[in-house]
Design an enzyme around this catalytic site. Structure first.
Site, PDB file in Angstrom:
ATOM      1  N   ASP A   1       0.929  -1.336  -0.074  1.00 36.21           N
ATOM      2  CA  ASP A   1       0.148   0.041   0.052  1.00 36.21           C
ATOM      3  C   ASP A   1       0.812   1.314  -0.043  1.00 36.21           C
ATOM      4  O   ASP A   1       0.589   2.320  -0.732  1.00 36.21           O
ATOM      5  CB  ASP A   1      -0.818   0.080   1.143  1.00 36.21           C
ATOM      6  CG  ASP A   1      -2.010   0.712   1.053  1.00 36.21           C
ATOM      7  OD1 ASP A   1      -2.809   0.787   0.048  1.00 36.21           O
ATOM      8  OD2 ASP A   1      -2.531   1.477   1.907  1.00 36.21           O
TER       9      ASP A   1
ATOM     10  N   CYS B   1     -11.439   3.645  -5.118  1.00 34.22           N
ATOM     11  CA  CYS B   1     -10.479   3.499  -4.094  1.00 34.22           C
ATOM     12  C   CYS B   1     -10.897   4.002  -2.921  1.00 34.22           C
ATOM     13  O   CYS B   1     -11.017   3.426  -1.870  1.00 34.22           O
ATOM     14  CB  CYS B   1      -8.843   3.696  -4.373  1.00 34.22           C
ATOM     15  SG  CYS B   1      -7.780   3.462  -3.044  1.00 34.22           S
TER      16      CYS B   1
ATOM     17  N   TYR C   1     -12.513   2.460   0.468  1.00 34.66           N
ATOM     18  CA  TYR C   1     -11.785   2.248   1.946  1.00 34.66           C
ATOM     19  C   TYR C   1     -12.600   2.735   2.878  1.00 34.66           C
ATOM     20  O   TYR C   1     -12.680   2.274   4.073  1.00 34.66           O
ATOM     21  CB  TYR C   1     -10.486   3.136   1.692  1.00 34.66           C
ATOM     22  CG  TYR C   1      -9.234   1.845   1.426  1.00 34.66           C
ATOM     23  CD1 TYR C   1      -8.521   1.447   2.395  1.00 34.66           C
ATOM     24  CD2 TYR C   1      -9.093   1.504   0.357  1.00 34.66           C
ATOM     25  CE1 TYR C   1      -7.316   0.732   2.234  1.00 34.66           C
ATOM     26  CE2 TYR C   1      -8.103   0.576  -0.110  1.00 34.66           C
ATOM     27  CZ  TYR C   1      -7.229   0.247   1.051  1.00 34.66           C
ATOM     28  OH  TYR C   1      -6.193  -0.534   0.600  1.00 34.66           O
TER      29      TYR C   1
ATOM     30  N   TYR D   1      -9.680   4.691   8.345  1.00 33.78           N
ATOM     31  CA  TYR D   1     -10.539   4.817   7.220  1.00 33.78           C
ATOM     32  C   TYR D   1     -12.105   4.929   7.666  1.00 33.78           C
ATOM     33  O   TYR D   1     -12.742   5.274   6.847  1.00 33.78           O
ATOM     34  CB  TYR D   1     -10.377   3.396   6.700  1.00 33.78           C
ATOM     35  CG  TYR D   1      -9.050   3.439   6.119  1.00 33.78           C
ATOM     36  CD1 TYR D   1      -8.521   4.425   5.026  1.00 33.78           C
ATOM     37  CD2 TYR D   1      -8.043   2.617   6.312  1.00 33.78           C
ATOM     38  CE1 TYR D   1      -7.364   4.564   4.331  1.00 33.78           C
ATOM     39  CE2 TYR D   1      -6.599   2.658   5.648  1.00 33.78           C
ATOM     40  CZ  TYR D   1      -6.540   3.595   5.002  1.00 33.78           C
ATOM     41  OH  TYR D   1      -5.088   3.698   4.329  1.00 33.78           O
TER      42      TYR D   1
ATOM     43  N   GLU E   1      -8.760  -3.149  -7.259  1.00 30.43           N
ATOM     44  CA  GLU E   1      -8.810  -3.091  -5.940  1.00 30.43           C
ATOM     45  C   GLU E   1      -9.061  -4.463  -5.321  1.00 30.43           C
ATOM     46  O   GLU E   1      -8.298  -4.887  -4.454  1.00 30.43           O
ATOM     47  CB  GLU E   1     -10.147  -2.325  -5.491  1.00 30.43           C
ATOM     48  CG  GLU E   1      -9.574  -0.505  -5.485  1.00 30.43           C
ATOM     49  CD  GLU E   1      -8.597  -0.316  -4.297  1.00 30.43           C
ATOM     50  OE1 GLU E   1      -8.232  -1.110  -3.424  1.00 30.43           O
ATOM     51  OE2 GLU E   1      -8.097   0.718  -4.402  1.00 30.43           O
TER      52      GLU E   1
END
Length: 613
Positions: A106, A212, A216, A243, A285
């Site tokens: 990441d 994305c 998240y 998140y 993803e």
């Protein structure tokens, strides 16, 4: 029996379900329209289970582009959430070594993400847009700081922790190519002559980045909701808190608002490009999460622990409103009415005597009204006055015998009325071929059937009056291998006589067919059974199976089940709980008649749980 609908044919149904029946006395109906699901069509089942029918999608005027795309490709978010990595992370028992690998991947991804924002800022021609992109980029830099804090706790260096895997490379290259204008049919940024052309690239870039951020934000909120109040020691709480935080949720919304703003002046073709980029990013993803190496047992996907040589997976499914959007009784009623002669038409001498379309419409209405009134009375007659504390299968079985008697009487009334007489087999097959199934249903069964190494068997158990309708609906998708257990029409020279060959009319018939099927497979292998259903008629089968999955949220099913001590658990939280308890050498402990059923809102959840990505 699954009844029916009030005032058939007078609803707007026919405006969207227009068949051309080659054997119909009424020609001129459209041949190109598939059988879809107007919300105006109501059945006794669907009125009790409206959640089984997808809600009306918001119109373009009601939602922005980003929101519409998230809804359209929500399926991929389900697969991301159900990936082994994310289930382990949510449960808190993800091995630290795997989390370290993920953070390293990441880290590389976020660096590319920040660079993509930088390129998008250069392309934006509006000061407000530039400022927004700059703020979003700062948010990414904050994420990198969080990653760095993890690494400091571990006493290592992010850049040296792991080589970049192929899924990360694929995703970062996609992002940077898009941000550089390397999109099919789009000039590179060095060749962009006008500010408007540059703005398009900024919009494309946001289209590739928005999934994305939203994913998240979605996962963060889902995982945070699963944290127990006393679970202050969850090893990945910092990740979840970040998140699920208001600041990150606001950043995701800011990204989407900016995408909406930048796409306002784009053409339909250019919006199509954004849609393709968005969908590609969602798939990347899922692949990113699935690429994280796991060296621990996981509860997902179900087939991970399946040994085709020694195990047998048997999947059972209901048909009406589990697989379909419209109840089959409504379709059969419609065929009967549409193909019936008008009252002033003479019928051929060699044709079975039929009611006119007007008489059929009235008769269906009376049958439907009677069924609707008596169904609720029947349910109330066997419900215990107080909620049962401890689930007892035999008590529920005994109670549902009353519903079985009711269903059989209702079927007898339909046969005696003659409403099913004179329907052509080809018309039934054609309707079946055009019958729209629930989103993701066909894909799931295709994946199961085409996987020869899986050694899985699929059985459809249904009250449907006509098995030919079911077989036609699946055969149109190449699913001829499915085993259908249903009632059958009696035909004379391909014309229905009005009689039903009674095989599966009630909850008791259904569970008997379920158990008979399991017995035929024997015990030479370890059998694992899964049943997917949506109604009270499925309740016994759902409980007899090792894993019972309720799709949709039928109020009658939950009301009856809960009153008899059945526990309904949303599948994902249930899996996270199981994963917490899942250790090396332990069993996932799926067992029949446990009194626990798992609920899902879509076939994507069924697919993700059983088969994975």
């Amino acid at each position: 029996m699954r009844f029916l609908f009030t005032n058939p044919i007078k609803t707007p149904l026919l405006s969207s379900i227009l068949f051309h029946f080659p054997n119909s006395p009424r020609l001129g109906l459209l041949d190109s329209v598939r059988v879809n699901s107007p919300s105006s069509l109501t059945t006794q089942r669907s009125s009790l289970s409206m959640a089984a029918i997808p809600p009306k999608s918001p119109s373009p005027e009601e939602e922005g582009l980003a929101r519409r795309l998230w809804i359209k490709f929500k399926r991929e978010s389900v697969f991301a959430m159900y990936s082994p990595f994310t289930v382990c992370l949510a449960s808190g028992n993800l091995k630290l070594e795997t989390f370290r690998h993920y953070i390293a991947q990441d880290f590389h991804f976020l660096k590319a993400f920040a660079q993509a924002y930088e390129l998008a800022e250069e392309c934006a021609d509006d000061d407000d847009a530039k400022l927004s992109i700059s703020e979003l980029r700062k948010g990414v830099l904050e994420e990198l700081k969080m990653h760095d804090s993890f690494v400091k706790e571990w006493g290592t260096d992010l850049a040296e922790m792991a080589t970049v895997n192929s899924a990360t490379v694929k995703y970062t290259e996609f992002l940077l190519s898009t941000a550089s204008g390397k999109v099919e049919g789009v000039k590179g940024p060095g060749k962009l002559a006008t500010p408007f052309e540059k703005t398009k690239v900024a919009a494309y870039t946001l289209g590739a980045m928005s999934p994305c951020m939203r994913l998240y934000a979605f996962l963060g909120k889902e995982f945070h909701a699963l944290l127990n109040a006393n679970e202050g020691n969850h090893p990945y709480k910092k990740w979840i808190d970040n998140y699920s935080s208001e600041s990150f949720q606001a950043s995701a919304l800011q990204n989407e608002d900016l995408l909406d703003k930048l796409s306002v002046s784009l053409t339909g073709e250019e919006l199509d490009i954004i849609e393709k980029l968005y969908h590609q990013a969602m798939k990347l993803e899922v692949e990113f999460f699935c690429a994280q190496p796991l060296a621990q047992p996981t509860v997902v996907p179900l087939i991970k622990g399946h040994n085709p040589a020694g195990d047998r997976l048997i999947i059972f499914s209901d048909f009406d409103l589990t697989c379909t959007i419209v109840d089959s009784s409504a379709i059969l009623a419609e065929i009967a009415i549409v193909t019936a002669p008008k009252s002033d038409q003479n019928q051929p001498e060699n044709q079975l005597g039929r009611m006119s379309s007007g008489e059929l419409r009235n008769t269906w209405g009376l049958l439907s009204k009677q069924y609707t009134e008596e169904y609720e009375q029947c349910i109330e007659s066997f419900m215990p006055s107080e909620k049962v504390e401890n689930f007892n299968y035999e008590t529920l079985h005994k109670a549902l015998e009353q519903l079985s008697h009711f269903e059989k009487r209702a079927n007898s009334r339909v046969i005696e009325s003659g409403v099913l007489k004179g329907i052509n087999l080809e018309d039934i097959k054609k309707a079946g071929e055009r019958l729209s199934l629930q989103d993701g249903c066909t894909t799931f069964f295709q994946k199961v059937v085409k996987n020869e190494n899986l050694n899985a068997n699929v059985h459809v158990l249904s009250y449907c009056w006509c098995g030919d309708l079911i077989r036609a609906s699946f055969s149109s998708a190449g699913l001829n291998a499915l085993n259908v257990h249903a009632n059958e029409f009696s035909f004379k020279e391909s014309i229905s006589t009005g009689e039903i060959i009674e095989k599966v009319e009630s909850p008791i018939d259904k569970v008997q067919a379920f158990n008979n099927t399991l017995e035929k497979y024997g015990t030479d292998r370890k059998n694992l059974s899964v049943y997917i259903g949506d109604s009270v008629g499925d309740l016994l089968c759902l409980l007899e199976a090792d894993i019972g999955i309720v799709i949709g949220s039928s109020s009658s099913l939950r009301r009856v089940g809960s009153q008899f001590g059945v526990t309904f658990i949303p599948l994902y939280p249930g899996l996270v709980k199981k994963q917490k308890e899942y250790t090396e050498g332990s069993s996932s402990n799926w067992k029949e008649k446990s009194g626990i059923l798992y609920t899902v809102s879509s076939w994507a959840e069924v697919h993700a749980f059983i088969l994975g990505w």
